[in-house]
Write a protein that holds these residues in place. Structure first.
Motif, PDB file in Angstrom:
ATOM      1  N   THR B  35       0.920  -1.260  -0.252  1.00 48.61           N
ATOM      2  CA  THR B  35      -0.224  -0.015   0.283  1.00 48.61           C
ATOM      3  C   THR B  35       0.685   1.387  -0.404  1.00 48.61           C
ATOM      4  N   THR B  77     -10.523   5.307  -4.654  1.00 50.36           N
ATOM      5  CA  THR B  77     -10.643   4.420  -3.548  1.00 50.36           C
ATOM      6  C   THR B  77      -9.800   3.605  -3.787  1.00 50.36           C
ATOM      7  N   LEU B  78      -9.228   3.265  -4.381  1.00 50.31           N
ATOM      8  CA  LEU B  78      -8.006   2.266  -4.159  1.00 50.31           C
ATOM      9  C   LEU B  78      -7.217   2.873  -3.197  1.00 50.31           C
ATOM     10  N   TRP B  81      -8.333   3.580   0.044  1.00 49.89           N
ATOM     11  CA  TRP B  81      -7.958   2.448   0.972  1.00 49.89           C
ATOM     12  C   TRP B  81      -6.718   2.073   1.359  1.00 49.89           C
ATOM     13  N   TRP B  84      -5.508   4.209   4.164  1.00 47.22           N
ATOM     14  CA  TRP B  84      -5.888   4.070   5.744  1.00 47.22           C
ATOM     15  C   TRP B  84      -5.705   2.795   6.523  1.00 47.22           C
ATOM     16  N   TYR B  85      -4.757   1.705   5.370  1.00 44.24           N
ATOM     17  CA  TYR B  85      -4.612   1.019   5.274  1.00 44.24           C
ATOM     18  C   TYR B  85      -3.041   1.477   6.442  1.00 44.24           C
ATOM     19  N   SER B 118      -9.047   0.135   8.066  1.00 47.00           N
ATOM     20  CA  SER B 118      -9.066   0.171   6.666  1.00 47.00           C
ATOM     21  C   SER B 118     -10.540   0.510   5.998  1.00 47.00           C
ATOM     22  N   VAL B 119     -11.544  -0.544   6.180  1.00 48.45           N
ATOM     23  CA  VAL B 119     -11.842  -0.088   5.189  1.00 48.45           C
ATOM     24  C   VAL B 119     -13.524   0.557   5.957  1.00 48.45           C
ATOM     25  N   THR B 122     -11.882   4.244   5.677  1.00 48.27           N
ATOM     26  CA  THR B 122     -12.705   4.307   3.873  1.00 48.27           C
ATOM     27  C   THR B 122     -13.900   4.889   3.098  1.00 48.27           C
ATOM     28  N   VAL B 123     -15.046   3.832   3.221  1.00 44.58           N
ATOM     29  CA  VAL B 123     -16.449   4.624   3.817  1.00 44.58           C
ATOM     30  C   VAL B 123     -16.536   5.424   4.060  1.00 44.58           C
ATOM     31  N   THR B 125     -14.998   8.588   4.309  1.00 42.64           N
ATOM     32  CA  THR B 125     -13.987   9.051   4.241  1.00 42.64           C
ATOM     33  C   THR B 125     -14.678   9.618   2.729  1.00 42.64           C
TER      34      THR B 125
END
Lengths: 123, 130
Positions: B35, B77-78, B81, B84-85, B118-119, B122-123, B125
């Motif tokens: 990442t 989007t990737l 994520w 955040w990961y 992280s998921v 992401t949502v 944000t």
């Protein structure tokens, strides 16, 4: 016979020959980024999808401009050093040197481009 | 003294799969590297977009069309994520560096916290900036 004590020989060395400097830099920039990234994600996320006037208005404001500038410098240094670690793990010799030089150059180029854009927008 | 014999040994990252069973600790560590390094793609797109905004109306139209297309949405989007990961895994690294959370049950829980967290972030944000 060497008159150096064991401690004297170990000081500032380790396998990297510069001790824990790299790791410490990564820790410092990680803490900086931990503060910058959430704020910047909001700034960028809110600006993305807007008209050019809206985007220019956002990045002309002091706070978004300063956060973006800091993120570019701290983030790209953190990237260059992290990518260097990855390159050192998987490559050797000339290939390793070329990739490390390449990634450092790319990082500075990205930071400089972003800062140039910011200066043009904000000043 | 006999000449040292060069033995071709498998190197660390290529051990997982054929020699080592994939585990939460190893996979969450590798994901941190992937990442972190992959984030350069999203950064390049964002900086190009900002440069275009600073340059001209025509240039911005081109960059903005790419940045807000399905391709731009996919990259950002990737990247969101990924950031955040990498963020949570980085905090975990600082915690490990302090000498804490190194026992296996805690380390595995922290790995799940990075993935699930992280998921969720992401949502959140995406909902926040829409």
């Amino acid at each position: 016979m060497r008159y150096l004590t064991a401690r004297k020989r170990a000081e500032f060395r380790g396998s990297a020959h510069h001790g824990t400097e790299h790791h410490w830099s990564m820790m410092v920039s990680a803490v900086g980024l931990a503060l910058l990234v959430p704020v910047w994600l909001y700034i960028f996320g809110a600006a993305l999808g807007g008209t050019r006037e809206e985007v220019l208005a956002t990045f002309a404001r002091p706070f978004p401009a300063i956060v973006t500038g800091l993120l570019l410098v701290v983030g790209m240094r953190h990237f260059a050093m992290g990518a260097t670690t990855m390159i050192e793990d998987y490559t050797r010799g000339t290939m390793r040197k070329m990739l490390i030089i390449g990634v450092i150059a790319l990082s500075w180029a990205v930071a400089a481009t972003g800062l140039f854009a910011l200066v043009r927008i904000a000043l | 003294m006999a000449a040292p014999k060069r033995v071709e040994r498998p190197l660390s990252p290529f051990m997982i799969g054929p020699y080592y069973r994939p585990q939460m600790t190893s996979i969450s560590s590798i994901l941190t590297r992937i990442t972190g390094n992959a984030l350069v793609v999203g950064v390049l797109l964002a900086v190009w977009w900002l440069l275009a905004a600073a340059t001209s109306e025509e240039y911005f139209a081109v960059a903005d069309a790419v940045a807000t297309s399905w391709f731009g949405d996919l990259v950002f989007t990737l990247s969101l994520w990924a950031v955040w990961y990498h963020y949570l895994a980085g905090l975990r690294h600082l915690y490990f560096d302090a000498g804490k959370g190194l026992d296996v049950p805690t380390a595995e829980k922290l790995g799940w916290a990075c993935i699930i967290g992280s998921v969720v972030l992401t949502v959140l944000t995406i909902l926040l900036v829409q």
